[in-house]
Motif scaffolding. Structure first.
Motif, PDB file in Angstrom:
ATOM      1  N   LYS A 145       1.071  -1.122   0.198  1.00  0.00           N
ATOM      2  CA  LYS A 145       0.151  -0.074  -0.105  1.00  0.00           C
ATOM      3  C   LYS A 145       0.837   1.249   0.091  1.00  0.00           C
ATOM      4  O   LYS A 145       2.010   1.276   0.606  1.00  0.00           O
ATOM      5  CB  LYS A 145      -0.959  -0.097   1.152  1.00  0.00           C
ATOM      6  N   TYR A 153      -8.302   5.466   6.335  1.00  0.00           N
ATOM      7  CA  TYR A 153      -9.263   4.464   6.019  1.00  0.00           C
ATOM      8  C   TYR A 153      -9.518   4.009   4.447  1.00  0.00           C
ATOM      9  O   TYR A 153      -9.501   2.709   4.269  1.00  0.00           O
ATOM     10  CB  TYR A 153     -10.405   4.969   6.778  1.00  0.00           C
ATOM     11  N   ASN A 156      -6.416   2.070   3.445  1.00  0.00           N
ATOM     12  CA  ASN A 156      -6.192   0.699   3.940  1.00  0.00           C
ATOM     13  C   ASN A 156      -7.306  -0.112   3.240  1.00  0.00           C
ATOM     14  O   ASN A 156      -7.190  -1.575   3.296  1.00  0.00           O
ATOM     15  CB  ASN A 156      -6.370   0.671   5.547  1.00  0.00           C
ATOM     16  N   ASP A 157      -8.431   0.187   3.094  1.00  0.00           N
ATOM     17  CA  ASP A 157      -9.489  -0.558   2.444  1.00  0.00           C
ATOM     18  C   ASP A 157      -9.658  -0.722   1.400  1.00  0.00           C
ATOM     19  O   ASP A 157     -10.513  -1.599   0.715  1.00  0.00           O
ATOM     20  CB  ASP A 157     -10.717   0.045   3.051  1.00  0.00           C
ATOM     21  N   THR A 160      -9.902  -4.391  -0.715  1.00  0.00           N
ATOM     22  CA  THR A 160     -10.287  -5.420   0.165  1.00  0.00           C
ATOM     23  C   THR A 160     -11.335  -6.342  -0.331  1.00  0.00           C
ATOM     24  O   THR A 160     -11.261  -7.598  -0.117  1.00  0.00           O
ATOM     25  CB  THR A 160     -10.505  -5.154   1.491  1.00  0.00           C
ATOM     26  N   SER A 188     -14.748  -0.773  -5.372  1.00  0.00           N
ATOM     27  CA  SER A 188     -14.089  -1.041  -4.082  1.00  0.00           C
ATOM     28  C   SER A 188     -15.186  -1.133  -3.086  1.00  0.00           C
ATOM     29  O   SER A 188     -15.853  -0.247  -2.855  1.00  0.00           O
ATOM     30  CB  SER A 188     -12.880  -0.269  -3.659  1.00  0.00           C
ATOM     31  N   GLY A 190     -15.193  -3.169  -0.008  1.00  0.00           N
ATOM     32  CA  GLY A 190     -14.737  -3.910   1.161  1.00  0.00           C
ATOM     33  C   GLY A 190     -15.446  -3.576   2.389  1.00  0.00           C
ATOM     34  O   GLY A 190     -15.669  -4.425   3.323  1.00  0.00           O
ATOM     35  N   TYR A 191     -15.369  -2.319   2.629  1.00  0.00           N
ATOM     36  CA  TYR A 191     -15.805  -1.503   3.878  1.00  0.00           C
ATOM     37  C   TYR A 191     -16.733  -0.307   3.766  1.00  0.00           C
ATOM     38  O   TYR A 191     -16.679   0.325   2.551  1.00  0.00           O
ATOM     39  CB  TYR A 191     -14.736  -1.194   4.907  1.00  0.00           C
ATOM     40  N   GLU A 192     -17.332   0.148   4.699  1.00  0.00           N
ATOM     41  CA  GLU A 192     -18.425   1.265   4.490  1.00  0.00           C
ATOM     42  C   GLU A 192     -17.795   2.591   3.866  1.00  0.00           C
ATOM     43  O   GLU A 192     -18.456   3.200   3.263  1.00  0.00           O
ATOM     44  CB  GLU A 192     -19.145   1.487   5.708  1.00  0.00           C
ATOM     45  N   ASN A 193     -16.532   2.795   4.383  1.00  0.00           N
ATOM     46  CA  ASN A 193     -15.763   3.658   3.775  1.00  0.00           C
ATOM     47  C   ASN A 193     -15.715   3.921   2.254  1.00  0.00           C
ATOM     48  O   ASN A 193     -15.743   5.061   1.882  1.00  0.00           O
ATOM     49  CB  ASN A 193     -14.274   3.732   4.203  1.00  0.00           C
ATOM     50  N   TRP A 194     -15.576   2.794   1.457  1.00  0.00           N
ATOM     51  CA  TRP A 194     -15.755   2.777   0.093  1.00  0.00           C
ATOM     52  C   TRP A 194     -17.094   2.619  -0.227  1.00  0.00           C
ATOM     53  O   TRP A 194     -17.586   3.378  -1.455  1.00  0.00           O
ATOM     54  CB  TRP A 194     -14.950   1.761  -0.313  1.00  0.00           C
TER      55      TRP A 194
END
Length: 255
Positions: A145, A153, A156-157, A160, A188, A190-194
């Protein structure tokens, strides 16, 4: 109002207690370019995107996929069916697009821009043709990364979990060395941030091949004489031997 404050405080407290990220409500900030980051001079960015991850090194290596990923028998690893091992100036750029755009639209724009800049495509694949949808992002990104980020956030995400993956590797011939590009565009999720972003992520790796900067010190005879007279010893660089042998190798000639 008190109920809302208590609910948010409880959510933050729970996140801290379990070591997890703060809720999306507390992270809801606009996308910004990473401090000190910049686009590569040979490749434009997609309009409206933000450079959220950036890293460059004067000399590094990259394994450039020139074929689809394949499973390594007996392991959970994947590797390109064919690839080129590159060494040179390496730059990694991670862009995020907040507005609603498909991976295909963004990818086609980059594809066109690279062709107009003189790049020749070496390999391209989409979704399951790369191995399966999401595999290329996992292979290219998760272990390397960018060091400089504007949003920890999101960086990192990224990749994923991803879909609508489209990949391309290309080369530009130049008199002073080739330039290679690895381009990945994917949604992307993978998590709610994306999940709160409407557009895809764009990962660009650029390797400019060429001679490595020579940094080894070559000591001349006069310097050796001075060091021996003043210190009783001299440090020599650039003298090479085969392992466990006392024969000086030919590339030691300059020293």
């Amino acid at each position: 109002m008190r109920g809302v404050i208590r609910t948010l405080a409880l959510a933050v407290g729970l996140a801290v207690a379990v070591g997890g990220p703060l809720p999306a409500l507390a992270q809801n900030k606009p996308l910004t370019d990473v401090k000190g980051g910049r686009d590569h001079p040979l490749i434009k960015r997609y309009a409206g995107s933000k450079l959220i991850g950036y890293e460059t090194k004067a000399f590094d290596e990259l394994e450039l996929p020139t074929g689809p990923l394949v499973e390594v028998p007996g392991t959970i690893e994947r590797k390109p069916a064919t690839s080129e091992h590159l060494e040179g100036r390496w730059t990694r750029l991670l862009y995020a697009i907040a507005e609603e755009r498909s991976s295909l639209e963004v990818f086609r724009n980059y594809e066109k821009a690279l062709a107009e800049a003189g790049f020749t495509t070496l390999f391209t694949c989409a979704k399951d043709a790369c191995l399966h949808d999401g595999a290329m992002g996992h292979h290219l990104y998760l272990e390397r990364k960018p060091a400089n980020v504007s949003d920890t956030y999101l960086v990192n995400d990224a990749f994923t979990g991803s879909s609508e993956e489209r990949y391309l590797s290309a080369v530009l011939e130049r008199p002073n060395g080739k330039v290679y590009v690895s381009l990945l565009v994917a949604k992307s999720f993978g998590y709610e941030n994306w999940a709160k972003l409407q557009g895809p992520a764009v990962l660009l790796d650029i390797v400019e091949t060429g001679a490595m900067e020579e940094r080894m010190v070559v000591v001349d005879a006069s310097t050796m004489a001075k060091d021996i007279a003043s210190k009783g010893s001299v440090a020599l660089y650039g003298i090479f031997f085969d392992f466990d042998k006392a024969v000086v190798k030919p590339e030691s000639a300059p020293a």
